[in-house]
Motif scaffolding. Structure first.
Motif, PDB file in Angstrom:
ATOM      1  N   GLY A 120       0.820  -1.211   0.000  1.00 41.71           N
ATOM      2  CA  GLY A 120       0.000   0.000   0.000  1.00 41.71           C
ATOM      3  C   GLY A 120       0.857   1.266   0.000  1.00 41.71           C
ATOM      4  O   GLY A 120       0.327   2.374  -0.029  1.00 41.71           O
ATOM      5  N   ARG A 121       2.156   1.127   0.025  1.00 45.13           N
ATOM      6  CA  ARG A 121       3.048   2.283   0.104  1.00 45.13           C
ATOM      7  C   ARG A 121       3.690   2.555  -1.255  1.00 45.13           C
ATOM      8  O   ARG A 121       3.873   1.630  -2.048  1.00 45.13           O
ATOM      9  CB  ARG A 121       4.150   2.014   1.124  1.00 45.13           C
ATOM     10  N   ALA A 122       4.012   3.803  -1.494  1.00 43.98           N
ATOM     11  CA  ALA A 122       4.614   4.158  -2.780  1.00 43.98           C
ATOM     12  C   ALA A 122       5.977   3.460  -2.911  1.00 43.98           C
ATOM     13  O   ALA A 122       6.271   2.827  -3.921  1.00 43.98           O
ATOM     14  CB  ALA A 122       4.763   5.663  -2.889  1.00 43.98           C
ATOM     15  N   LYS A 123       6.801   3.583  -1.874  1.00 39.77           N
ATOM     16  CA  LYS A 123       8.101   2.905  -1.918  1.00 39.77           C
ATOM     17  C   LYS A 123       8.139   1.875  -0.802  1.00 39.77           C
ATOM     18  O   LYS A 123       8.236   2.226   0.382  1.00 39.77           O
ATOM     19  CB  LYS A 123       9.227   3.924  -1.770  1.00 39.77           C
ATOM     20  N   LEU A 124       8.065   0.627  -1.210  1.00 45.08           N
ATOM     21  CA  LEU A 124       7.854  -0.463  -0.260  1.00 45.08           C
ATOM     22  C   LEU A 124       8.869  -0.523   0.869  1.00 45.08           C
ATOM     23  O   LEU A 124       8.531  -0.848   1.996  1.00 45.08           O
ATOM     24  CB  LEU A 124       7.892  -1.800  -1.008  1.00 45.08           C
ATOM     25  N   LEU A 125      10.121  -0.230   0.550  1.00 45.88           N
ATOM     26  CA  LEU A 125      11.159  -0.427   1.560  1.00 45.88           C
ATOM     27  C   LEU A 125      11.605   0.850   2.256  1.00 45.88           C
ATOM     28  O   LEU A 125      12.469   0.826   3.107  1.00 45.88           O
ATOM     29  CB  LEU A 125      12.365  -1.140   0.942  1.00 45.88           C
ATOM     30  N   GLU A 126      10.995   1.985   1.864  1.00 46.07           N
ATOM     31  CA  GLU A 126      11.357   3.238   2.547  1.00 46.07           C
ATOM     32  C   GLU A 126      10.423   3.425   3.728  1.00 46.07           C
ATOM     33  O   GLU A 126       9.384   4.063   3.639  1.00 46.07           O
ATOM     34  CB  GLU A 126      11.272   4.416   1.576  1.00 46.07           C
ATOM     35  N   LEU A 127      10.794   2.831   4.843  1.00 45.30           N
ATOM     36  CA  LEU A 127       9.906   2.798   6.005  1.00 45.30           C
ATOM     37  C   LEU A 127      10.503   3.566   7.163  1.00 45.30           C
ATOM     38  O   LEU A 127      11.710   3.514   7.388  1.00 45.30           O
ATOM     39  CB  LEU A 127       9.756   1.354   6.481  1.00 45.30           C
ATOM     40  N   GLN A 128       9.633   4.229   7.910  1.00 44.31           N
ATOM     41  CA  GLN A 128      10.054   4.827   9.174  1.00 44.31           C
ATOM     42  C   GLN A 128       9.692   3.835  10.277  1.00 44.31           C
ATOM     43  O   GLN A 128       8.880   2.946  10.074  1.00 44.31           O
ATOM     44  CB  GLN A 128       9.277   6.133   9.438  1.00 44.31           C
ATOM     45  N   GLU A 129      10.236   4.070  11.451  1.00 41.84           N
ATOM     46  CA  GLU A 129       9.918   3.175  12.569  1.00 41.84           C
ATOM     47  C   GLU A 129       8.415   3.225  12.900  1.00 41.84           C
ATOM     48  O   GLU A 129       7.800   2.205  13.202  1.00 41.84           O
ATOM     49  CB  GLU A 129      10.762   3.565  13.783  1.00 41.84           C
ATOM     50  N   THR A 130       7.805   4.421  12.822  1.00 40.48           N
ATOM     51  CA  THR A 130       6.368   4.541  13.137  1.00 40.48           C
ATOM     52  C   THR A 130       5.524   3.699  12.162  1.00 40.48           C
ATOM     53  O   THR A 130       4.478   3.174  12.543  1.00 40.48           O
ATOM     54  CB  THR A 130       5.897   6.007  13.054  1.00 40.48           C
ATOM     55  N   ASP A 131       5.992   3.585  10.914  1.00 37.91           N
ATOM     56  CA  ASP A 131       5.249   2.781   9.930  1.00 37.91           C
ATOM     57  C   ASP A 131       5.253   1.318  10.323  1.00 37.91           C
ATOM     58  O   ASP A 131       4.227   0.642  10.284  1.00 37.91           O
ATOM     59  CB  ASP A 131       5.891   2.893   8.539  1.00 37.91           C
ATOM     60  N   ILE A 132       6.421   0.838  10.727  1.00 36.14           N
ATOM     61  CA  ILE A 132       6.512  -0.592  11.030  1.00 36.14           C
ATOM     62  C   ILE A 132       5.731  -0.926  12.309  1.00 36.14           C
ATOM     63  O   ILE A 132       5.134  -1.997  12.412  1.00 36.14           O
ATOM     64  CB  ILE A 132       7.988  -1.085  11.056  1.00 36.14           C
ATOM     65  N   VAL A 133       5.668   0.015  13.229  1.00 40.55           N
ATOM     66  CA  VAL A 133       4.878  -0.196  14.454  1.00 40.55           C
ATOM     67  C   VAL A 133       3.409  -0.405  14.071  1.00 40.55           C
ATOM     68  O   VAL A 133       2.758  -1.361  14.504  1.00 40.55           O
ATOM     69  CB  VAL A 133       5.040   0.997  15.422  1.00 40.55           C
ATOM     70  N   GLN A 134       2.914   0.469  13.203  1.00 41.11           N
ATOM     71  CA  GLN A 134       1.519   0.360  12.756  1.00 41.11           C
ATOM     72  C   GLN A 134       1.266  -0.933  11.997  1.00 41.11           C
ATOM     73  O   GLN A 134       0.265  -1.619  12.209  1.00 41.11           O
ATOM     74  CB  GLN A 134       1.232   1.527  11.825  1.00 41.11           C
ATOM     75  N   ILE A 135       2.209  -1.254  11.121  1.00 40.38           N
ATOM     76  CA  ILE A 135       2.082  -2.472  10.310  1.00 40.38           C
ATOM     77  C   ILE A 135       1.982  -3.697  11.221  1.00 40.38           C
ATOM     78  O   ILE A 135       1.142  -4.579  11.030  1.00 40.38           O
ATOM     79  CB  ILE A 135       3.284  -2.584   9.333  1.00 40.38           C
ATOM     80  N   LEU A 136       2.824  -3.742  12.246  1.00 42.44           N
ATOM     81  CA  LEU A 136       2.820  -4.923  13.123  1.00 42.44           C
ATOM     82  C   LEU A 136       1.608  -4.955  14.057  1.00 42.44           C
ATOM     83  O   LEU A 136       1.133  -6.035  14.414  1.00 42.44           O
ATOM     84  CB  LEU A 136       4.129  -5.021  13.914  1.00 42.44           C
ATOM     85  N   GLN A 137       1.091  -3.785  14.427  1.00 41.81           N
ATOM     86  CA  GLN A 137      -0.138  -3.790  15.246  1.00 41.81           C
ATOM     87  C   GLN A 137      -1.260  -4.473  14.460  1.00 41.81           C
ATOM     88  O   GLN A 137      -1.989  -5.304  14.996  1.00 41.81           O
ATOM     89  CB  GLN A 137      -0.545  -2.365  15.612  1.00 41.81           C
ATOM     90  N   THR A 138      -1.369  -4.126  13.191  1.00 40.67           N
ATOM     91  CA  THR A 138      -2.405  -4.742  12.357  1.00 40.67           C
ATOM     92  C   THR A 138      -2.093  -6.216  12.101  1.00 40.67           C
ATOM     93  O   THR A 138      -2.970  -7.077  12.217  1.00 40.67           O
ATOM     94  CB  THR A 138      -2.535  -3.972  11.021  1.00 40.67           C
ATOM     95  N   ALA A 139      -0.827  -6.519  11.773  1.00 39.71           N
ATOM     96  CA  ALA A 139      -0.467  -7.915  11.470  1.00 39.71           C
ATOM     97  C   ALA A 139      -0.675  -8.809  12.696  1.00 39.71           C
ATOM     98  O   ALA A 139      -1.101  -9.963  12.567  1.00 39.71           O
ATOM     99  CB  ALA A 139       0.972  -7.991  10.976  1.00 39.71           C
ATOM    100  N   ASN A 140      -0.408  -8.291  13.890  1.00 42.14           N
ATOM    101  CA  ASN A 140      -0.663  -9.072  15.113  1.00 42.14           C
ATOM    102  C   ASN A 140      -2.153  -9.391  15.236  1.00 42.14           C
ATOM    103  O   ASN A 140      -2.535 -10.486  15.643  1.00 42.14           O
ATOM    104  CB  ASN A 140      -0.228  -8.293  16.361  1.00 42.14           C
ATOM    105  N   ALA A 141      -2.983  -8.416  14.895  1.00 43.08           N
ATOM    106  CA  ALA A 141      -4.437  -8.631  14.953  1.00 43.08           C
ATOM    107  C   ALA A 141      -4.834  -9.711  13.942  1.00 43.08           C
ATOM    108  O   ALA A 141      -5.628 -10.609  14.249  1.00 43.08           O
ATOM    109  CB  ALA A 141      -5.175  -7.329  14.664  1.00 43.08           C
ATOM    110  N   VAL A 142      -4.259  -9.635  12.755  1.00 42.03           N
ATOM    111  CA  VAL A 142      -4.579 -10.612  11.709  1.00 42.03           C
ATOM    112  C   VAL A 142      -4.132 -12.014  12.143  1.00 42.03           C
ATOM    113  O   VAL A 142      -4.875 -12.992  12.004  1.00 42.03           O
ATOM    114  CB  VAL A 142      -3.904 -10.197  10.372  1.00 42.03           C
ATOM    115  N   GLY A 143      -2.928 -12.105  12.733  1.00 39.62           N
ATOM    116  CA  GLY A 143      -2.430 -13.394  13.231  1.00 39.62           C
ATOM    117  C   GLY A 143      -3.354 -13.936  14.309  1.00 39.62           C
ATOM    118  O   GLY A 143      -3.718 -15.126  14.300  1.00 39.62           O
ATOM    119  N   ALA A 144      -3.759 -13.081  15.222  1.00 39.09           N
ATOM    120  CA  ALA A 144      -4.639 -13.513  16.316  1.00 39.09           C
ATOM    121  C   ALA A 144      -5.968 -14.036  15.751  1.00 39.09           C
ATOM    122  O   ALA A 144      -6.461 -15.093  16.159  1.00 39.09           O
ATOM    123  CB  ALA A 144      -4.891 -12.355  17.283  1.00 39.09           C
TER     124      ALA A 144
END
Ligand code: ATP
Length: 326
Positions: free
Chosen positions: A269-293
């Motif tokens: 969903g991002r323009a540049k897949l690998l240009e991530l800030q730490e805040t982005d990865i925190v959000q991504i993992l909050q959602t991914a944890n929910a999906v895993g659960a």
């Protein structure tokens, strides 16, 4: 254009379905295979996906192909073996829903994937190429997998690797390490479980092990799954932990794969897949944890992939819950 192309095992998981009348366990047939679970999730959520795999020319193989098609996964690169049957895996569940596997493949059709079944045009059209280590356990599928990964690499694709270490499938321990190390060395995105991390590094301390793994193999984004605890990340040298959600887990089969599908979905969903800030990865993992659960609430891997609406609802409920507490 294909968002994610995956290569590897597509097989039947037999999940425990309760005792029979004669008190022996019965099993239900569920479609699975780690890379297949990842693309099935992405397909269900509307991403363009394609799978390179081999099944047997039998009713299990038919079931697998039709399941992936129902999930909008392109199956044109899935071939059928006339002689070798579709691979089967029997799942054992403990009281917390944690699963272990026993594979029936000596060989199974997944291992018969051949280099000639790989086609460069599809790989050239994908954004992310995903693979694991089960298809590296033997020939000819090992050669086929490396051939595809090298093509993806040559065409500057983002490489995603989830080793999914299954020790019983390897005859030679050193060979297993060597193959997994090669995977870690070519990948941009790596997901490993906590046990796999300790096993691969020989280091007990989580943070030390994460640093060791990501620095030794120059991994830009390393994600560690921690079961019910949640997940951790190491992104260009920065590390953090994101707590998981409390649910009544019934079967954790596929939770890691669908979790990873969610990470890839959000990166796409991002323009540049690998240009991530730490805040982005925190959000991504909050959602991914929910999906895993959410994936642990039902039996099997592919049948328990939540819908986008279910994920949104779960996140909204838990956000409100957290706000109520503060
Ligand atoms: P696999 O080897 O099957 O690919 P894995 O071991 O990498 O899986 P898990 O840690 O089982 O993956 O699960 C992935 C994610 O799903 C976890 O990081 C967590 O966010 C969520 N999850 C898994 N099990 C549970 C659970 N019992 N309760 C809540 N969340 C869970």
């Amino acid at each position: 254009e294909i968002d994610v192309m995956a290569i590897g095992e597509l097989l039947i998981d037999f999940s425990p379905a309760g005792p029979s009348l004669n008190k022996r366990p019965t099993f239900e047939q569920n479609p699975g295979g780690a890379p297949a679970n990842v693309v099935a999730a992405l397909g269900k959520w509307g991403r363009a996906t394609s799978m390179i795999a081999r099944v047997g020319e039998d009713f299990f193989g038919e079931d697998l192909i039709s399941t992936l098609k129902e999930h909008h996964v392109d199956c044109s690169l899935i071939t059928k073996d006339k002689k070798i049957p579709t691979t089967l895996a029997f799942v054992n569940l403990d009281d917390n829903g944690n699963r272990s596997f026993r594979f029936y493949r000596k060989p199974g059709a997944d291992l018969m994937l051949h280099k000639d079944n790989i086609e460069e045009t599809g790989i050239k059209r994908c954004k992310i190429f995903h693979f694991g280590s089960v298809s590296l356990t033997g020939e000819p599928s090992r050669e086929a997998t490396w051939h595809a990964v090298e093509l993806a690499k040559e065409n500057a694709k983002i490489i995603s690797f989830d080793p999914n270490v299954r020790e019983l499938l390897w005859e030679d321990h050193d060979e297993m390490k060597e193959q997994i190390i090669r995977g870690l060395s070519v990948a941009d995105l790596v997901k490993v479980s906590e046990e796999e991390l300790h096993f691969l590094t020989g280091e007990d301390m989580l943070e030390k092990a994460m640093t060791l793994l990501s620095e030794t193999y120059s991994i830009p984004l390393l994600i560690i799954t921690l079961g019910a605890e949640g997940s951790s990340y190491r992104l260009y040298g920065k590390m953090g932990f994101i707590p998981g959600y409390k649910v009544r887990a019934l079967d954790t089969t596929g939770a890691g794969d669908v979790f990873w599908g969610s990470v890839l979905y959000q990166l796409l969903g991002r323009a540049k897949l690998l240009e991530l800030q730490e805040t982005d990865i925190v959000q991504i993992l909050q959602t991914a944890n929910a999906v895993g659960a959410l994936t642990t609430l039902k039996k099997g891997a592919i049948p328990s992939i939540p819908t986008i609406d279910e994920i949104d609802l779960f996140l909204r409920q838990h956000r409100t819950h957290m706000e109520d507490k503060t």
